[in-house]
Design an enzyme around this catalytic site. Structure first.
Site: not given
Ligand code: PBG
Length: 338
Positions: A205, A215, A229, A245, A260, A286
């Site tokens: 990720k 968010r 992050k 990972e 992702k 998203s």
């Molecule tokens: C939370 C999480 C996130 C997403 C899925 N689980 C956001 C992040 O890590 O800040 C992102 C999904 C998306 O953008 O559609 N840990």
């Protein structure tokens, strides 16, 4: 893959356009296909009576529990195998130590129970294991002196996974990127008798700008403020690290792994699938949805064609399943187009 290449001959004997002449022939030689069974539908649930649109995700709503139950039933009818649920946690339930994540009567647990009661085993439920919806600072972990703490966070995640399993969730999906969390979650699930609950680890990720609309939908953007992050999510510069990972998460007991975002990581999806040969999920996040959707709503691209092309590319790269906010729309297009 492709350790040998068949002889292709040369022009004019060989004309690759021959097999592109007819729609039926293009269909017959298609190397990649998409079906509703490839899709997972991410859904936002909130603690209100009515649905509420998410401005940065046109066409996506925050749903009340009843709405999620209906959506789950629609997923079943459309042949979408699973939904992924994300709770919009009210400010009053956010805290520095994210304790509301462990409340068996929190919104996500109530939603999971309601969905299971209606659709039973006909649609799978995937829940994120992560603290960010519950923390007042918006991070996925506990914080001390400005640092996101790994091991204390992992201990909490292991408990959160059990709470989700007790509610009826089928697949827990740690999305926090702490080290060692898969092993801790597997151990706590097993010790509590949940041997059959699957772990889908968000293994690779990336710290991506494309999570913005998610968010915003959850309200964690405001909590996070200017912070990022990058001390736990991966640097988009790295691909070999993604393989490390994945290999660690598999060794720790992950049943499935996720990469992702999807469209900016097609090389990683490819390498993961072909290196490990395990069930590989990709998340069309998203921001990917928002980009396609905005261009389409402005009439700049054909939304249906661009969406299908993006999903096909993710599948072609090696994804077995794709989390996408387009899931219900795509499944409807598929049934329309036969
Ligand atoms: C939370 C999480 C996130 C997403 C899925 N689980 C956001 C992040 O890590 O800040 C992102 C999904 C998306 O953008 O559609 N840990």
């Amino acid at each position: 893959m492709n350790s040998f290449l068949p002889p292709t001959g040369s022009f004019p004997t060989t004309r690759l356009r021959r097999t592109r002449q007819h729609a039926w022939l293009r269909r017959a030689v298609a190397e990649t296909t998409l079906s509703p069974a490839d899709l997972v539908w991410p859904i936002f649930v909130h603690d209100h009576e009515a649905s509420e649109p998410v401005p940065s995700l046109p066409g996506v709503d925050r749903l009340p529990i009843e709405g999620v139950v209906k959506a789950a039933d629609e997923a079943r009818r459309l042949g979408i195998p699973a939904i992924a649920l994300f709770p919009v946690v009210t400010l009053g339930h956010k805290s520095d130590d994210a304790e509301h994540a462990l409340d068996p009567n929190n919104l996500i647990c109530r939603t999971v129970r309601a969905v299971k009661q209606t659709v039973g085993d006909s649609v799978g439920i995937i829940c994120d294991v992560a603290l960010d919806p519950y923390t007042s600072h918006g991070h996925d972990g506990l914080i001390r002196d400005g640092r996101v703490l790994n091991d204390p966070t992992v201990a909490l995640l292991a408990r959160q996974a059990v709470v989700l399993a007790q509610a009826g969730c089928d697949i827990v999906a740690p999305s926090d990127m702490m080290d060692g969390r898969v092993a801790a979650i597997r151990q706590s699930l097993d010790e509590s008798g949940w041997h059959d609950i699957c772990i889908l680890s968000y293994a690779a990720k990336y710290a991506s700008a494309l999570y913005g609309p998610f968010r915003a939908a959850l309200g964690s953007a405001a909590a996070l403020g200017m912070a990022d992050k990058k001390t736990y999510q991966m640097d988009p510069a790295n691909a070999s690290e993604a393989l490390r990972e994945v290999s660690l998460d598999l060794a720790e007991g992950a049943d499935m792994v996720m990469v992702k975002p999807a469209m900016t990581s097609l090389d990683v999806i490819y390498r993961v699938k072909h290196t490990f040969g395990v069930p590989t999920f990709a998340y069309q996040v998203s921001g990917e949805y928002a980009m396609i959707r905005a261009a389409s709503d402005n009439g700049w691209i054909d939304g249906e064609k661009a969406t299908m092309e993006s999903l096909l590319a993710i599948k072609r790269a090696g994804a077995d399943a794709i989390l996408t906010y387009f899931a219900p729309e795509v499944a409807r297009w598929m049934s329309k187009n036969g």
